[in-house]
Structure formats: structure tokens, C-alpha cells
Design a protein around this motif. Structure first.
Motif, mmCIF file in Angstrom:
data_model
loop_
_atom_site.group_PDB
_atom_site.id
_atom_site.type_symbol
_atom_site.label_atom_id
_atom_site.label_comp_id
_atom_site.label_asym_id
_atom_site.label_seq_id
_atom_site.Cartn_x
_atom_site.Cartn_y
_atom_site.Cartn_z
ATOM 1 N N LYS A 348 35.151 36.112 38.972
ATOM 2 C CA LYS A 348 36.519 35.512 38.347
ATOM 3 C C LYS A 348 37.469 36.622 38.106
ATOM 4 C CE LYS A 348 38.223 32.242 34.710
ATOM 5 N NZ LYS A 348 37.952 31.501 33.663
ATOM 6 N N ALA A 349 38.659 36.835 38.694
ATOM 7 C CA ALA A 349 39.664 37.737 38.572
ATOM 8 C C ALA A 349 40.451 37.412 37.557
ATOM 9 C CB ALA A 349 40.313 37.841 39.847
ATOM 10 N N ASN A 350 41.111 38.688 37.136
ATOM 11 C CA ASN A 350 42.314 38.747 36.001
ATOM 12 C C ASN A 350 43.284 37.687 35.903
ATOM 13 O OD1 ASN A 350 43.832 40.174 37.643
ATOM 14 N ND2 ASN A 350 44.837 41.018 36.089
ATOM 15 N N ASN A 351 43.400 37.167 37.457
ATOM 16 C CA ASN A 351 44.506 35.948 37.290
ATOM 17 C C ASN A 351 43.652 34.678 37.136
ATOM 18 O OD1 ASN A 351 42.675 35.426 39.420
ATOM 19 N ND2 ASN A 351 44.579 35.656 41.078
ATOM 20 N N GLY A 352 42.690 34.527 36.596
ATOM 21 C CA GLY A 352 42.118 33.282 36.283
ATOM 22 C C GLY A 352 41.358 32.729 37.508
ATOM 23 N N LYS A 353 41.645 33.328 38.529
ATOM 24 C CA LYS A 353 40.976 32.496 39.860
ATOM 25 C C LYS A 353 39.598 33.256 40.194
ATOM 26 C CE LYS A 353 44.887 29.913 40.114
ATOM 27 N NZ LYS A 353 44.919 28.428 39.974
ATOM 28 N N TYR A 354 39.115 32.252 40.962
ATOM 29 C CA TYR A 354 37.667 32.895 41.501
ATOM 30 C C TYR A 354 37.887 33.405 42.986
ATOM 31 C CZ TYR A 354 34.844 30.639 37.612
ATOM 32 O OH TYR A 354 34.801 30.401 36.334
ATOM 33 N N ILE A 355 37.149 34.528 43.156
ATOM 34 C CA ILE A 355 37.304 35.067 44.620
ATOM 35 C C ILE A 355 36.661 34.097 45.688
ATOM 36 C CG2 ILE A 355 36.499 36.856 46.277
ATOM 37 C CD1 ILE A 355 36.491 38.817 44.095
ATOM 38 N N ASN A 356 37.504 33.693 46.708
ATOM 39 C CA ASN A 356 36.997 32.681 47.577
ATOM 40 C C ASN A 356 36.798 33.500 49.007
ATOM 41 O OD1 ASN A 356 38.386 31.174 50.090
ATOM 42 N ND2 ASN A 356 37.186 29.599 48.791
ATOM 43 N N SER A 366 41.806 32.898 44.370
ATOM 44 C CA SER A 366 42.621 31.657 44.643
ATOM 45 C C SER A 366 41.894 30.272 44.227
ATOM 46 C CB SER A 366 43.013 31.555 46.151
ATOM 47 O OG SER A 366 41.841 31.444 46.931
ATOM 48 N N ALA A 367 40.630 30.327 43.910
ATOM 49 C CA ALA A 367 40.049 29.202 43.423
ATOM 50 C C ALA A 367 39.853 28.833 42.147
ATOM 51 C CB ALA A 367 38.496 29.296 44.086
ATOM 52 N N ASP A 368 40.077 27.670 41.739
ATOM 53 C CA ASP A 368 40.236 27.230 40.224
ATOM 54 C C ASP A 368 38.821 27.203 39.771
ATOM 55 O OD1 ASP A 368 43.235 27.004 39.920
ATOM 56 O OD2 ASP A 368 43.052 25.074 40.965
ATOM 57 N N THR A 369 37.859 26.587 40.458
ATOM 58 C CA THR A 369 36.264 26.702 40.257
ATOM 59 C C THR A 369 35.659 27.112 41.111
ATOM 60 O OG1 THR A 369 36.432 24.321 41.108
ATOM 61 C CG2 THR A 369 36.985 24.578 38.756
ATOM 62 N N GLU A 372 30.918 26.370 46.876
ATOM 63 C CA GLU A 372 30.105 27.210 47.880
ATOM 64 C C GLU A 372 30.610 28.462 48.326
ATOM 65 O OE1 GLU A 372 27.861 26.258 52.226
ATOM 66 O OE2 GLU A 372 29.096 24.768 51.161
ATOM 67 N N SER A 373 31.925 28.509 48.531
ATOM 68 C CA SER A 373 32.677 29.443 49.382
ATOM 69 C C SER A 373 32.953 30.536 48.049
ATOM 70 C CB SER A 373 33.912 29.157 49.788
ATOM 71 O OG SER A 373 33.856 28.026 50.903
ATOM 72 N N GLU A 374 32.584 30.323 46.928
ATOM 73 C CA GLU A 374 32.944 31.240 45.893
ATOM 74 C C GLU A 374 31.631 31.901 44.964
ATOM 75 O OE1 GLU A 374 36.039 28.887 46.723
ATOM 76 O OE2 GLU A 374 34.528 28.014 45.655
ATOM 77 N N VAL A 375 30.638 31.817 45.900
ATOM 78 C CA VAL A 375 29.347 32.309 45.171
ATOM 79 C C VAL A 375 29.060 33.420 46.339
ATOM 80 C CG1 VAL A 375 28.732 30.491 44.049
ATOM 81 C CG2 VAL A 375 27.859 30.495 46.243
ATOM 82 N N PHE A 376 28.401 34.508 45.931
ATOM 83 C CA PHE A 376 27.815 35.671 46.624
ATOM 84 C C PHE A 376 26.657 36.030 46.321
ATOM 85 C CE2 PHE A 376 32.344 35.778 46.270
ATOM 86 C CZ PHE A 376 32.807 35.609 47.385
ATOM 87 N N ARG A 377 25.638 36.250 47.330
ATOM 88 C CA ARG A 377 24.211 36.955 46.988
ATOM 89 C C ARG A 377 24.367 38.281 46.983
ATOM 90 N NH1 ARG A 377 23.293 32.889 50.943
ATOM 91 N NH2 ARG A 377 23.070 34.365 52.427
#
Length: 502
Positions: A348-356, A366-369, A372-377
């Protein structure tokens, strides 16, 4: 220094000639040498007495925040206040057998004694005034050469340890301090030991043992012949060079915290890379330096981190939300919250959005929640050898088990000394095994953790604090230790997981 790391706080125990630890008691700030093991009261912290790098005087601080002090009559207390006065200043003499003597700088007398008869009044050094040093800080470090202004690493091409790297990057920059026969031995990531001749050998012997001395916050390595380790030749090959009563920069090193270095794989099974320029993209199968990032956890806020590249730049979020690797220093836009789910993490970045990670690999915050596209191994790449320490001590085989004939050893989490384990990564999880090839395994329903299995149990690692991780089983139970030394995997996700320094 350019590695993005930081000097280690030097913590240690002092063992008397009577084989007991120097202890700072809470009541009356008294000092004795009566303890048979190293717990909180037996841990001391070394501080440099002056800003002058050439100053040899040190301060020795107890767990109570007070300093070891000796007055003109030789009386010793642990009541030295801060800022420490002249009675708190000591000069360390390192001996060829690996032990230290502590001399009062103000009064010229030596610290010694046994049990509750500790004084600092001896005019010369006998066995009573020699102390065995047992370090209590985490033993896995990066090493920086003051004269070469380069980091030390294992050069597999030349089969040597050399000081010629701009940043302490990757597996070969990790060194483990092994304690054996009162001395410390420098172990490389491939489990070889540095000899004073510069050779790398498989077993500890007299040539691989060094006594650590401290000068102005820096460390020097003295071998059994009284010579000092230093870099030599074009590549800065480390080997013992000379005896010297006055040390120069060549012999000085800084021991620094080794941060986690990781790769991050997106849902498209590609690693995040900076190969294409400053814009980060999940588009590579490889794990080269351009796909490895250093995880620098915040001192102030748990779970907050920055990602650093091998070139010394930080990830940052642009005004459009794109993720780039071009920030020269850390700012608010370089900080990300880690939200773990097993071996996967959302950022989660400092702009309140998740890395997509988009289908083409492009990264944006750019993601609010998290979906699948916002998780990284996450794959931890610079701990092929792992030492774990918890709230009660290091993890290692129970002493009683080391003398049994069986192949399985119950693990103890309250050891003053540590065992080294191999960390292996496969199929998105990790296995742990000892240097004899026996795997960690968990008893029924998360019971006692032992080391002796022929087949691996699989673990997930969550990198959470500064140099700390939570360790959990594939079914979500966290590794937990208590004050008795018992190590289990019973804690569930509803509990705050125990953190282990690595």
C-alpha cells in the motif's frame, strides 16, 4: 558508506576466569560474576567513549541503561550515569587466546574477580583479569572496509573474500560470525571459513579464529599470531598482513546490519524488474541484480518499508501513480505498507492505493483494495544460511539432545549460542535443515519443533520488523517460543505472531 545499511550495536557477555557471566543486578546496581548462562542481565553494550576515531576508550552499558564504573579504590558498580564520567571509561586489551582485559583508563587498574568479588584494582594481568567475550548481537553481517571504501564479499571466481564491492548485494555479501574456541570465525554463504592466509577452508582451526577489537566504533580482526586482517592487492583480498601497535585504516572495518534482499513475483508469474529503465515492471523470469531489491524497514512504524535497488535508488510513486526506481533518498512517496497473507504480500503506497500489476507487467499504485493483481510472492534471496533469535535467545538443538544417539534433536529457543541452518526455497515455500542435512519438522497439532526429519516440512516467511520475521507453517500456525525454551507452532493467525531476528 553507500550500502543503505547501518552499523551494528555491539552487545556481548563477559565470562570470567571462573566460567561465570558478568551480571548487572537491578537492586543497588551491583555487579557480580555468578551466572552460568547469558540472559538479559548478562548482556552489555559497547559504546565508543569519544567522537575521535582514534580513541581507544569504551563505555560498557548494562541492560539497565547505566554504565560499568570503577573508582580509584577498585570498587566496581553498574551505576555509572549518562553522560558517563571518567570512572566509566575502559581500555580493552585483546589477547592472542581470544580473551579481553578491561583497564580503567582513569586509574590504570584491571577488572577481575569471581562470583560477588569483582574489583578493578589489579596492577597486572593474570588469568583472573581475562574475560571471554560472547557476543549477543545477531551474527550475520555485512562488512565494510574503511580504507577501500568497499564492501567485503565472497568472490567465487577467485575463491577469496575481497573488499571490492560498492554495495553489499546478494548472497555472497553475507558473512556469519561463528563462535568456536573463544574466537570468532568468518563464514561465507557457501559455508567456508576465512583463514588468516586468505584461503577458504571447510573446518575451523587456529588459522580461521580471530579476536575482535574495537577502535572508534570500528572493528579489527586479530589472528592467533597477533596479526591483523586487512585488504591487499587490486581486489582487496582479505588476509592477515602485519603486527602493529598502531593500527591504520587498512585494518579497520565496520560491521553493518544485513537487510533482507528479495524478489517479488506478480500474479503473471514474472518478477518485478528495473531492467527496462526507471519504470518498474513485472516482466522477467530471472533473478539478477536488476530483479533483487533491498527491504529497509522503518524504525518508527511497524510494517512500513522502502525498497532499494543495487544502484542505490529507491522505489517511488509518481503523481500519476506509476512506480519508478529513481529516488536518491527516502521520502514519504518511497514508503509502502506491507500487508502479509502467508508468503504473499500487498503493498500500500502513501497515496492510499495498492500497487497493481497490469497484464503487461506495468506497476501502478491505483487499486483501492487488494485483489489477485495486487499480491506478490516474496522470495528472500540473501539468507542461504539462517540464524534465528527470539525474545528468549537463539534457536538451536537442546543441549541434552546433542549427546543422544538419535537423529532427531528437539529445538530450544532460549540458547545463548546459536545453530546455523540452511534455508532452501522451493515451490513458493521454504524448508530449514541443519548442516548435517536434517530437516525441521513439527509435532502433531503444532507441537514441539524438532530437527531430524528426512523429508522437509514447509514454512512461509513474513518479513515484518527491522531484521525480524514471522515464521508459519503451510496451514497458518506461527512459530512460537516461551521462556522455558520450548519451540512450537501452535499460534494461529488471530494471535500476534512471535517475531524472530534473522
Amino acid at each position: 558508506m553507500s550500502g543503505g545499511t547501518e552499523p551494528l550495536e555491539i552487545r556481548f557477555g563477559l565470562i570470567s576466569g571462573g566460567n561465570k557471566y558478568l551480571t548487572a543486578e537491578s537492586f543497588g546496581f551491583t555487579v557480580n560474576a555468578s551466572a552460568s548462562s547469558m540472559k538479559k542481565k548478562q548482556v552489555w553494550t559497547l559504546e565508543h567513549a569519544d567522537a575521535d576515531d582514534d580513541c581507544s576508550a569504551v563505555l560498557i552499558r548494562s541492560h539497565l541503561g547505566r554504565y560499568l564504573a570503577a573508582d580509584k579504590d577498585g570498587n566496581v558498580t553498574g551505576d555509572g550515569a549518562s553522560p558517563a564520567g571518567p570512572d566509566c571509561r575502559f581500555v580493552i586489551t585483546a589477547h592472542d587466546d581470544g580473551r579481553w582485559s578491561l583497564q580503567s583508563e582513569a586509574h590504570g587498574r584491571y577488572l577481575g574477580g569471581t562470583e560477588d568479588r569483582i574489583s578493578c584494582f589489579a596492577q597486572s594481568i593474570s588469568n583472573t583479569e581475562k574475560w571471554t567475550v560472547h557476543f549477543a548481537m545477531h551474527p550475520q553481517v555485512n562488512l565494510y572496509s574503511v580504507s577501500r571504501k568497499r564492501y567485503v564479499h565472497l568472490s567465487t571466481k577467485h575463491s577469496e573474500v575481497a573488499a571490492d564491492r560498492d554495495t553489499p548485494w546478494g548472497v555472497d555479501s553475507l558473512l556469519t560470525l561463528l563462535y568456536h574456541d573463544r574466537r570468532y570465525h568468518l563464514q561465507t554463504a557457501d559455508q567456508r571459513l576465512l583463514s588468516c592466509t586468505g584461503a577458504l577452508v571447510s573446518q575451523p582451526d587456529a588459522s580461521t579464529g580471530f579476536t575482535l577489537e574495537f577502535r572508534g566504533g570500528r572493528v579489527v580482526f586479530r589472528d592467533a599470531e597477533g596479526r591483523y586482517l586487512s585488504p591487499s592487492g587490486p581486489s582487496g583480498t582479505l588476509k592477515s598482513a602485519k603486527k602493529s601497535s598502531r593500527l591504520g585504516k587498512d585494518e579497520l572495518f565496520v560491521m553493518e546490519r544485513s537487510h533482507a534482499q528479495v524478489t517479488l513475483m506478480a500474479c503473471n508469474d514474472k518478477n518485478i524488474s528495473m531492467r527496462q529503465g526507471v519504470d518498474l515492471s513485472a516482466n522477467q523470469d530471472e533473478e539478477s541484480d536488476q530483479e533483487v531489491f533491498q527491504l529497509e524497514m522503518s524504525k518508527e512504524e511497524a510494517g512500513l518499508c522502502a525498497f532499494r535497488t543495487a544502484q542505490g535508488k529507491y522505489w517511488t510513486v509518481t503523481g500519476s501513480g506509476a512506480i519508478q526506481s529513481n529516488a536518491s533518498s527516502k521520502s514519504a512517496s518511497c514508503l509502502f505498507h506491507l500487508e502479509w497473507s502467508g508468503s504473499k504480500v500487498s503493498l500500500k503506497a502513501n497515496n492510499g492505493k495498492y500497487i497493481n500489476a497490469r497484464k503487461n507487467g506495468q506497476l501502478t499504485a491505483s487499486a483501492d483494495t487488494p485483489g489477485e493483481s495486487e499480491v506478490f510472492r516474496v522470495h528472500l534471496i540473501n539468507r542461504p544460511l539462517l540464524v534465528l533469535r527470539g525474545a528468549h535467545g537463539f534457536i538451536g538443538a537442546r543441549k541434552s539432545d546433542t549427546h543422544t544417539q538419535g537423529t532427531s534433536h528437539t529445538l530450544d529457543c532460549s540458547r545463548a549460542s546459536y545453530d546455523v541452518y540452511r534455508l532452501q526455497h522451493a515451490d513458493r515455500a521454504y524448508s530449514l535443515k541443519d548442516l548435517a542435512g536434517r530437516y525441521w519438522s513439527v509435532g502433531p497439532e503444532g507441537g514441539v519443533v524438532s530437527c531430524g526429519g528426512e523429508d522437509p516440512d514447509w514454512w512461509e516467511l513474513e518479513l515484518r520488523g527491522r531484521g525480524q520475521m514471522a515464521v508459519r507453517t503451510a496451514d497458518g500456525r506461527y512459530l512460537h517460543g516461551d521462556h522455558t525454551g520450548a519451540l512450537t507452532a501452535k499460534a494461529n493467525a488471530n494471535n500476534t505472531p512471535a517475531l524472530w531476528e534473522y
